[in-house]
Design an enzyme around this catalytic site. Structure first.
Site, PDB file in Angstrom:
ATOM      1  N   SER A  43      41.345  46.087  43.794  1.00 29.61           N
ATOM      2  CA  SER A  43      39.915  46.322  43.608  1.00 29.61           C
ATOM      3  C   SER A  43      39.192  46.216  44.949  1.00 29.61           C
ATOM      4  O   SER A  43      39.539  46.909  45.890  1.00 29.61           O
ATOM      5  CB  SER A  43      39.363  45.344  42.566  1.00 29.61           C
ATOM      6  OG  SER A  43      38.097  45.751  42.105  1.00 29.61           O
ATOM      7  N   ASP A 183      40.961  50.107  37.474  1.00 24.93           N
ATOM      8  CA  ASP A 183      41.109  48.923  38.320  1.00 24.93           C
ATOM      9  C   ASP A 183      42.438  48.194  38.113  1.00 24.93           C
ATOM     10  O   ASP A 183      42.799  47.827  36.993  1.00 24.93           O
ATOM     11  CB  ASP A 183      39.952  47.974  37.992  1.00 24.93           C
ATOM     12  CG  ASP A 183      39.794  46.850  38.995  1.00 24.93           C
ATOM     13  OD1 ASP A 183      40.734  46.585  39.753  1.00 24.93           O
ATOM     14  OD2 ASP A 183      38.715  46.234  39.009  1.00 24.93           O
TER      15      ASP A 183
END
Length: 328
Positions: A43, A183
């Site tokens: 991320s 993600d």
């Protein structure tokens, strides 16, 4: 000796590891990424990892957060406009899904990465994401093994947008190859265990020759009850999941390296913060996060320097190369 850098996910809280690494870098003779043999990040940590592997300085990455952070999270307006925008995003978040459009994030990343490919990385990379349709892990990797024959051709921007496509905050990212990814924090918000597993299992580096620097985006400290109502548990599930995943990943890294029972191998930077003080998208706290990162680096620099920053790592030569890559 092989050195690994791992950076957790955490939205705008990525300012903390960016500031921490920039402060460490200030005394080095080369960009910080050149001192590691493998860099992994998820991320926001994935964005930092990609930037470092491409040769960017940690200072420049920190400046990206400072100059673009408020715009990426649509908090760069004031007064009534800001209030109305906040209310609209909250309503859209509850009713339709993604809280923020991704256009500004893409523009910011394209500004620093341009048309660079994963194969342009000067350091080995491991960037986790998640393939929604098949519900399987999807990890972008440099060509540091014979069987890694695909990712090195992919755009670095695609890897950055994929690993940062946090569900409810940003929509699924569709890559240039029409692959939908979200993600990597869904399974590897703290990727340190998987980075060590890659080093031992794929790269065949001796476990007792690894040194690992694992940097978090702060650790929320708050009381945990013995039981929760169904309504309250909904808001706590993500926190419990992330904490459990992080501890499990760190535990795997400890087992593989023999730390701490056999030797010191892992340095975990995980500064505590009061629960709720720093959310994933509150850009008003950027200066405070930068402050914390600098102070942490000031304390850790004399401890870390002898283990990680005495000299740059051996140059990385990928197995498969992009056209024009003359590394030998």
């Amino acid at each position: 000796m092989r050195r690994i850098l791992s950076i957790d996910g955490g939205g705008i809280r990525g300012v903390f590891p960016a500031s921490f690494l920039a402060a460490l870098e200030s005394d080095l003779d080369a960009p910080l990424g050149q001192y590691f043999d493998l860099i992994s990040g998820t991320s926001t940590g994935g964005i930092i990892a990609i930037g470092l592997a491409m040769g960017m300085s940690a200072k420049d990455i920190l400046e990206l957060y400072e100059t673009e952070g408020a715009g990426i999270f649509y908090q760069d307006s004031n007064g009534v406009t800001a209030w109305a925008g906040k209310k609209f995003r909250a309503a859209r978040w509850l009713a339709w899904g993604a809280k923020y459009p991704t256009e500004r994030l893409r523009t910011a990343l394209e500004g620093i990465l341009g048309e660079k490919r994963i194969g342009d990385a000067r350091t080995r990379l491991m960037i986790p994401s998640w393939h929604r349709q098949t519900k399987t892990v999807y990890v972008y990797k440099t060509a540091h093994h014979e069987r890694l024959q695909t990712d090195y051709r992919d755009l670095a921007v695609d890897a950055a947008l994929a690993t940062a496509a946090a569900p409810t905050f940003f929509k699924e990212h569709i890559t240039a190859n029409d692959v939908g990814l979200v993600d990597g924090g869904l399974w590897a918000n703290n990727p340190v265990g998987y980075a060590v597993a890659e080093a031992v299992g794929v790269l065949k580096w001796p476990a007792d020759e690894l040194k690992v620097l694992s940097v978090s985006c702060l650790q929320d400290i708050g009381k945990t009850k013995s039981s929760y109502s169904a309504r309250t548990m909904v808001t706590k599930t993500a926190d419990f999941f992330m904490a459990g995943q992080s501890h499990g990943s760190l535990g795997l890294a400890h087992i593989l390296t023999g730390d701490p029972h056999e030797r010191k191998a892992i340095w975990r930077i995980c500064q505590p913060a009061p629960d709720g003080d720093f959310t994933l998208d509150d850009t008003s706290r950027i200066r405070d996060l930068k402050d914390r990162g600098f102070v942490e680096a000031r304390q850790q620099k004399p401890i870390l320097a002898p283990h990680f920053f005495t000299e740059p790592a051996e140059a990385f030569v990928p197995v498969h190369k992009l056209e024009g890559d003359d590394r030998a």
